[in-house]
Design a protein around this motif. Sequence first.
Motif, short mmCIF file in Angstrom:
data_model
loop_
_atom_site.label_atom_id
_atom_site.label_comp_id
_atom_site.label_asym_id
_atom_site.label_seq_id
_atom_site.Cartn_x
_atom_site.Cartn_y
_atom_site.Cartn_z
N PRO A 35 -4.03 3.77 4.89
CA PRO A 35 -4.20 2.60 4.84
C PRO A 35 -3.32 1.63 4.16
O PRO A 35 -1.82 2.60 4.24
CB PRO A 35 -5.09 2.67 3.16
CG PRO A 35 -4.39 3.88 2.17
CD PRO A 35 -4.23 5.21 3.77
N LEU A 36 -3.03 0.35 5.18
CA LEU A 36 -2.10 0.27 4.81
C LEU A 36 -2.26 -0.47 3.36
O LEU A 36 -3.31 -0.82 2.43
CB LEU A 36 -2.34 -1.57 5.77
CG LEU A 36 -2.35 -1.53 7.98
CD1 LEU A 36 -2.61 -2.33 7.80
CD2 LEU A 36 -1.12 -0.53 7.29
N LEU A 37 -1.17 -0.75 2.56
CA LEU A 37 -0.21 -1.00 1.61
C LEU A 37 -0.44 -3.08 1.75
O LEU A 37 -0.03 -3.52 2.15
CB LEU A 37 1.23 -1.17 1.56
CG LEU A 37 1.44 0.27 0.86
CD1 LEU A 37 2.92 0.73 0.75
CD2 LEU A 37 0.67 0.54 0.04
N THR A 38 -1.39 -3.54 0.36
CA THR A 38 -1.81 -4.86 0.78
C THR A 38 -1.28 -5.73 -0.37
O THR A 38 -1.19 -6.70 -0.91
CB THR A 38 -3.03 -5.16 0.46
OG1 THR A 38 -3.60 -4.50 -0.09
CG2 THR A 38 -3.52 -4.20 2.28
N THR A 39 -0.70 -4.79 -1.21
CA THR A 39 0.27 -5.48 -2.24
C THR A 39 1.30 -5.34 -2.99
O THR A 39 1.70 -4.60 -2.01
CB THR A 39 -0.76 -4.53 -4.13
OG1 THR A 39 -0.35 -3.27 -3.64
CG2 THR A 39 -2.20 -4.66 -3.93
N VAL A 40 1.94 -6.20 -3.61
CA VAL A 40 3.59 -6.71 -3.28
C VAL A 40 3.56 -5.80 -4.69
O VAL A 40 2.99 -5.66 -5.70
CB VAL A 40 3.80 -8.09 -3.62
CG1 VAL A 40 5.09 -8.22 -3.92
CG2 VAL A 40 2.86 -9.18 -2.45
#
Length: 44
Positions: A35-40
């Motif tokens: 999965p792609l990281l979507t959180t900062v």
Amino acid sequence: MRALVAAAIGLAAALAIVLTVTAIGVPSGETSPDPLLTTVPEHP
């Protein structure tokens, strides 16, 4: 006349690219299972 020659060369080049891609084959287009990281991340 120069514009006509330039258009003919451009058309021939585009046709050559299309035929090359067709001969080689299109990439499979599979996606990564990760999965792609979507959180900062938090700042320290």
